[in-house]
Design an enzyme around this catalytic site. Structure first.
Site, PDB file in Angstrom:
ATOM      1  N   HIS A 172      -3.152   7.047   2.147  1.00  0.00           N
ATOM      2  CA  HIS A 172      -3.594   5.663   1.755  1.00  0.00           C
ATOM      3  C   HIS A 172      -4.881   5.405   2.339  1.00  0.00           C
ATOM      4  CE1 HIS A 172      -4.290   1.681   1.084  1.00  0.00           C
ATOM      5  NE2 HIS A 172      -3.725   1.209   2.293  1.00  0.00           N
ATOM      6  N   CYS A 220       0.573  -1.117  -0.111  1.00  0.00           N
ATOM      7  CA  CYS A 220      -0.012   0.094   0.121  1.00  0.00           C
ATOM      8  C   CYS A 220       0.890   1.342  -0.161  1.00  0.00           C
ATOM      9  CB  CYS A 220      -0.965  -0.062   1.288  1.00  0.00           C
ATOM     10  SG  CYS A 220      -1.905  -1.473   1.111  1.00  0.00           S
ATOM     11  N   ASN A 252     -10.276  -0.479   0.400  1.00  0.00           N
ATOM     12  CA  ASN A 252      -8.689   0.010   0.356  1.00  0.00           C
ATOM     13  C   ASN A 252      -8.175  -0.724  -1.031  1.00  0.00           C
ATOM     14  OD1 ASN A 252      -6.165  -0.426   0.554  1.00  0.00           O
ATOM     15  ND2 ASN A 252      -6.253  -1.648   2.705  1.00  0.00           N
TER      16      ASN A 252
HETATM   17  N1  COA Z   1     -18.164  -8.819   9.610  1.00  0.00           N
HETATM   18  C1  COA Z   1     -18.791  -9.365  10.715  1.00  0.00           C
HETATM   19  N2  COA Z   1     -17.982  -9.679  11.866  1.00  0.00           N
HETATM   20  C2  COA Z   1     -16.635  -9.881  11.622  1.00  0.00           C
HETATM   21  C3  COA Z   1     -16.059  -9.355  10.282  1.00  0.00           C
HETATM   22  C4  COA Z   1     -16.999  -8.871   9.529  1.00  0.00           C
HETATM   23  N3  COA Z   1     -16.485  -8.489   8.296  1.00  0.00           N
HETATM   24  N4  COA Z   1     -14.704  -9.694  10.413  1.00  0.00           N
HETATM   25  C5  COA Z   1     -14.271  -9.909  11.439  1.00  0.00           C
HETATM   26  N5  COA Z   1     -15.417 -10.035  12.316  1.00  0.00           N
HETATM   27  C6  COA Z   1     -15.749 -10.401  13.817  1.00  0.00           C
HETATM   28  C7  COA Z   1     -14.718 -11.491  14.187  1.00  0.00           C
HETATM   29  O1  COA Z   1     -14.837 -12.837  13.794  1.00  0.00           O
HETATM   30  C8  COA Z   1     -14.558 -11.038  15.721  1.00  0.00           C
HETATM   31  O2  COA Z   1     -15.541 -11.968  15.998  1.00  0.00           O
HETATM   32  P1  COA Z   1     -15.442 -12.673  17.709  1.00  0.00           P
HETATM   33  O3  COA Z   1     -15.087 -11.436  18.441  1.00  0.00           O
HETATM   34  O4  COA Z   1     -16.709 -13.521  17.753  1.00  0.00           O
HETATM   35  O5  COA Z   1     -14.284 -13.680  17.409  1.00  0.00           O
HETATM   36  C9  COA Z   1     -14.977  -9.781  15.738  1.00  0.00           C
HETATM   37  O6  COA Z   1     -15.846  -9.456  14.703  1.00  0.00           O
HETATM   38  C10 COA Z   1     -13.925  -8.703  16.207  1.00  0.00           C
HETATM   39  O7  COA Z   1     -12.914  -9.202  15.146  1.00  0.00           O
HETATM   40  P2  COA Z   1     -11.563  -8.245  15.116  1.00  0.00           P
HETATM   41  O8  COA Z   1     -10.443  -8.752  14.025  1.00  0.00           O
HETATM   42  O9  COA Z   1     -10.830  -8.292  16.493  1.00  0.00           O
HETATM   43  O10 COA Z   1     -12.104  -6.880  14.701  1.00  0.00           O
HETATM   44  P3  COA Z   1     -11.439  -5.586  14.951  1.00  0.00           P
HETATM   45  O11 COA Z   1     -11.851  -4.559  15.765  1.00  0.00           O
HETATM   46  O12 COA Z   1      -9.868  -5.521  15.031  1.00  0.00           O
HETATM   47  O13 COA Z   1     -11.728  -4.759  13.431  1.00  0.00           O
HETATM   48  C11 COA Z   1     -10.433  -4.671  11.434  1.00  0.00           C
HETATM   49  C12 COA Z   1     -11.056  -5.610  12.177  1.00  0.00           C
HETATM   50  C13 COA Z   1      -9.821  -5.413  10.115  1.00  0.00           C
HETATM   51  C14 COA Z   1     -11.500  -3.839  10.890  1.00  0.00           C
HETATM   52  C15 COA Z   1      -9.096  -3.748  12.069  1.00  0.00           C
HETATM   53  O14 COA Z   1      -8.556  -4.468  12.757  1.00  0.00           O
HETATM   54  C16 COA Z   1      -8.545  -2.738  10.944  1.00  0.00           C
HETATM   55  O15 COA Z   1      -9.180  -2.040  10.677  1.00  0.00           O
HETATM   56  N6  COA Z   1      -7.329  -3.091  10.951  1.00  0.00           N
HETATM   57  C17 COA Z   1      -6.512  -2.509  10.057  1.00  0.00           C
HETATM   58  C18 COA Z   1      -6.621  -3.151   8.902  1.00  0.00           C
HETATM   59  C19 COA Z   1      -6.040  -2.556   7.538  1.00  0.00           C
HETATM   60  O16 COA Z   1      -6.297  -1.326   7.342  1.00  0.00           O
HETATM   61  N7  COA Z   1      -5.309  -3.183   6.804  1.00  0.00           N
HETATM   62  C20 COA Z   1      -4.820  -2.583   5.575  1.00  0.00           C
HETATM   63  C21 COA Z   1      -3.532  -1.734   5.853  1.00  0.00           C
HETATM   64  S1  COA Z   1      -2.782  -1.284   4.431  1.00  0.00           S
END
Ligand code: COA
Length: 321
Positions: free
Chosen positions: A248, A111, A278
């Site tokens: 980004h 990215c 993204n």
């Molecule tokens: N819909 C519904 N539930 C979802 C889901 C979705 N699309 N994706 C994950 N979940 C669930 C998980 O299974 C988990 O359930 P559980 O508590 O029963 O195990 C719960 O939601 C929390 O998951 P988690 O991964 O801890 O969520 P989070 O708050 O960290 O959010 C992201 C996930 C990916 C949105 C967040 O971590 C993020 O934005 N990270 C940065 C990612 C990014 O931008 N990457 C690219 C950078 S270049």
């Protein structure tokens, strides 16, 4: 001589996939996706692959710059989703647009790719080796996403953005920063082919994107403000003098957190991730093109670009439009 962006272009696939559409294929919903990421929809290609999107964005950028393809000396395509191992996307673009005098290579800094490409072109121009370059950020991430994994498939989209960068006596890139921390690389991966040759055999891997979202989030909210402050300090430019911080487009919460950390109004952090998700290396040039086409960028404006992502990598640039 400075490296100055003199034209932009972008190409988004026509097929739009909303959060509600995704809720039909994985266990998710619009509320979860939009509240955690800000993303409401994304474009997914059903026709053009990475080189096709790149070439269309490139033609628009050349037209916007008002120069011919044969005047381009260098083409760099930043991508983590090329169509082939070889030829490179940049060579395919060269052929499609007729940039017969250009040398071409692809660059993978995930990215942060557009920032790495700008940094590279800046060095070539400063060294007096080239006059005009075409840099493209392009991704078809939909071919690398596991459409059964709700943790990742809701985040990404396809698209391409391009910029013509030319040697100029005034304005342009004032300062750039690029960096990497390979030791943390495994928090965001997309495996290629496993080692399965005449000497060694590994179990074949699935080539999908996988991510430790929280680690990536922590990395971004710490590293991005640092590299923005660093690039402004190096250029002796106070943060208050910057008109826009074009980051980004990974996640709304990351962008708000960076703005808060820097004590800068959210309004100075333009966003289009609601519509496109993204798009990795493509997100910055797509947003830049949108703003350019709307006339939101004026000559002399100070603008910071900042990318971050897989590798892990990051980069920032301060430019005068
Ligand atoms: N819909 C519904 N539930 C979802 C889901 C979705 N699309 N994706 C994950 N979940 C669930 C998980 O299974 C988990 O359930 P559980 O508590 O029963 O195990 C719960 O939601 C929390 O998951 P988690 O991964 O801890 O969520 P989070 O708050 O960290 O959010 C992201 C996930 C990916 C949105 C967040 O971590 C993020 O934005 N990270 C940065 C990612 C990014 O931008 N990457 C690219 C950078 S270049």
């Amino acid at each position: 001589m400075n490296a100055r962006i003199i034209g932009t272009g972008s190409c988004m696939p026509e097929h739009v996939v909303t959060n509600d559409d995704l809720a039909k294929i994985v266990d998710t919903n619009d509320e979860w996706i939009s509240s955690r990421t800000g993303i409401r929809k994304r474009c997914i290609t059903d026709k053009d692959n990475t080189a096709g999107l790149s070439a269309k964005a490139s033609k628009m950028a050349l037209e916007n710059a008002g120069i011919g393809a044969e005047e381009i000396d260098l083409i760099i395509v930043a991508t983590l989703s090329p169509d082939y191992y070889v030829p490179s996307v940049s060579c395919m673009v060269q052929s499609e647009i007729g940039a017969v005098n250009a040398f071409c290579f692809d660059l993978n800094a995930a990215c942060s790719g557009f920032l790495f490409a700008l940094n590279t072109v800046n060095a070539y121009i400063k060294a007096g080796m080239i006059k005009n370059a075409l840099i493209v950020g392009a991704e078809v991430l939909s071919k690398l996403v596991d459409w059964t994994d709700r943790g990742t498939c809701v985040l990404f989209g396809d698209g391409a953005g391009a910029a013509v960068v030319s040697a100029s006596e005034e304005g342009g890139v004032c300062q750039t920063i690029v960096g990497a921390e390979g030791a943390k690389g495994m928090v965001l991966t997309c495996p290629g082919r496993s080692l399965d040759n005449m000497c060694a055999k590994e179990e074949r891997q699935k080539g999908y994107i996988s991510m430790d979202g929280q680690e990536v989030f922590k990395f971004a909210v710490k590293r991005v403000p640092q590299c923005i402050c660093e690039v402004c300090e190096k250029a002796n430019t106070p943060l208050e003098d910057v008109k826009y911080f074009i980051l980004h487009q990974a996640n709304e919460r990351i962008l708000f957190s960076v703005a808060k950390h820097l004590k800068i109004d959210n309004q100075k952090f333009p966003m289009d991730l609601h519509n496109y998700g993204n798009t990795s290396a493509a997100s910055i040039p797509i947003l830049l093109d949108e703003m350019n086409q709307k006339g939101e960028l004026c000559r002399g404006d100070k603008i910071v670009l900042a990318g971050f992502g897989g590798g892990l990598t990051w980069g920032s640039a301060l430019l005068e439009w």
